[in-house]
Design a protein around this motif. Sequence first.
Motif: not given
Lengths: 308, 294
Positions: B130-133, B147-153, B204-206
Motif C-alpha cells: 500500500x503506497x502513500x503520498x 526517487x522512483x527506483x528506490x522502492x524497486x531497489x 508510490x506507483x513504481x
Amino acid sequence: MTPIERTIRFRRYQDAAFQVLGASLTVVALLVLGALVLDLAKTGLGRLSWSFLTSFPSRKAEQAGIASAIVGSFYVMIVTAFTAIPLGVAAGMYLEEYSRRNWFTAIIEINIANLAGVPSIVYGLMALSLFVYTFGLGESILAGGLTLALLILPIVIVATREALRSIPLHIREAAYAMGATRWQVVRHHLLPYSTGGIATGVIIALSRAIGETAPLITIGALTFIAFLPPTPLTPRPEEDGGGLYGPFEWLDSGFTVLPIQMFNWVSRPGEAFLANAAAAGIVLIVATLGLNALAIVVRNRMRRRIRW
Amino acid sequence: MVTAGLGTMDRPGTPQIDVRESALREAWAAWPEVASGRHVPPPIKADVRSLSFWYGKVQAVKNVSIPIADRRVTALIGPSGCGKTTLLRCFNRMHDLYRNSRYEGQIVLHPSGTDIIDRRVNPIEMRMRIGMVFQKPNPFPKSIFENVAFGLRMKGVRGRSEIADRVEAAIKAAALWDEVSDRLRKPAYDLSGGQQQRLCIARALATEPEMVLFDEPTSALDPVATARIEELVQSLKERVTVLIVTHNMQQAGRVSDFTAFMYLGEMVEFDRTEKVFQNPGKQLTEQYISGRFG
C-alpha cells in the motif's frame, strides 16, 4: 514630537547602541587574537624553514626541527580518526534512531554530555591506567591515538546526532512508507544525508585533538624523539632482523606530537628555543586552521547538494 | 455477484457473510445503473471494521467501519482533528513508527484476507503493498530517477533495464514523463512543487501497490498543479484502489466515487459521493458540506 515618534526614536537609539556595542566587542576579540598570532609570527617566522620541518629535535636550538613531531601528530590522528569516527557515528546513530527513551539511554545521554566537559588530563590519567598498563600498550602511538579518540568521542556523537536530527521527519516517513526497514532507511537515506554534518563535526573534533597536550604527556609520550615510527612495508635494518616492517608496527612505536614538542622547547632556557617553540606553534595553528577551513568547505558543498 | 475476498477471513469466528459488503451495496442501490441491473457494483478492496485508534490515552479514531471499493476513489472528509489522517495512516501502519500507538478492530485487505493491523502482520509488507503520498511533496534529496527506483531497489529488483523500464512506466503513469524524460539524473528538488508531488506519486506507483493512500496531496500546491493531481488521481483508479484524505470538499466531490464524512473521530456518514454532497443523510454532514462549520 508626538509620543509615537518619541518612542520610535528611542527604540532606534537603542538599536544603534547595541550595534555599536556588539561591533566594538567583536573588534576587541579579533584584535587580541591578531596580536597573539602576530607575536607568534614575529618570534617564530624567522625559524620556519624546510630544514626546521625535516630535522629531528636537537640539543642545539638552531639545528633542531619538528620532523618527528609532525609525523607523530599525523600517525596519532590516524589512530584517533579510525577509532573515533566509527564508534562515534555508530553510537550517535544508535541513540538517535534505534534506542528507546528509557532510564538506560537517559544515563548514557547524561554521561555523554558530561564526558564532553571532563578535563582532558583526566582522560590522560584514565588512559594511563587502562591502555598503558592494563592493556599493556605502553607509551605508544596506539595508546596516544586511543586516548585522543576517547576525548573527542562525545563531540563526534553529538555531531552525528545533530546531523541526523536536521533530517526532516517527512523524509524519514517517505522512506518508511515505501516499506524500507530501519537499516535501509539508515543506509540509503540517513547516512548519505547526514555525511556533511558528521564530517564537519569530525574535522572540528580532530582539530581539537591535534592541539591536545596534557593527556598525551600523562600517558608518557616522550618529549625528545629522534627517530620516525617504522613506515609500513619498508626495509628493516639488518641489525634489527632485516626483512620488511609490518603494516601495523608503527602503532607500537614511541612518539611525540607538535604541542608536546612546543611544550618541551618552551620549558628550556634561552631565546633560541623559544623561537623554535613559536615556529612549531605556527605550524600547529596552520594545521588547525586548515582543518577548520576544510570543515567549512565540506559543509558548504553538502549544503549545496542536499536540500529538502 | 460481489464475491471478492468472501470466505477468506483470517480469524475464526468471523461471519462468512461480510456485513460491509451490504453497506457498499446500499450505497450503490440508489444508482440507477445498479438498480436496473446493468451495472455491477465494485467488489471491496479493504474493509475497515470497528476500527479504533489511540495516541497514548487519546482516542483519535472511534469505532469506524468503512468499506473501500476496489479500483475506485474513496474520500475521507471532515474538519481538522476529526481523525481522517489518523485513519489513513492506519492503512500502512505508519503509527507503528511512533510509541504509544494502539489499534483495535480490523482492516481486512482483499482478496488476500490480510488483517492489516494484526500484530502478526509485518508493517513493512503492508507498506510495500500500500503506497502513500504525503501532504507536502517529500521527494528524497536524490535524482528524479533514484526517487522512483528506490522502492524497486528495496524490493530487491536488480536488473538495470528492468528498473529503468519500471521507472519510466511509473513516471508515465504519474503524467510526468514529458516534463522530466530528458533530465532523469537531475535532483528532484529542481522540480516545481506540483511536479515534485507527481514524482512522489510515481515513486508510490513504481512498486505496483494494490492501493495508494493520499494525505491531502494538494494542500501545498497552486490551483493549476492541484487540477493536474486531481486529474491524475482519477486516472489512477483504473489500476489501483485510492483512498484520499482532503479538507477541500470540492476536491472530494470532483475526484471521488465514495465519501466518508468523519467528525470527532467517528464516521458520521458513508455513501456514494453524489449522495453525500447532494442529499446527505445526516444533518451534521449537511451542515459541514454547506460550510456552516469546520
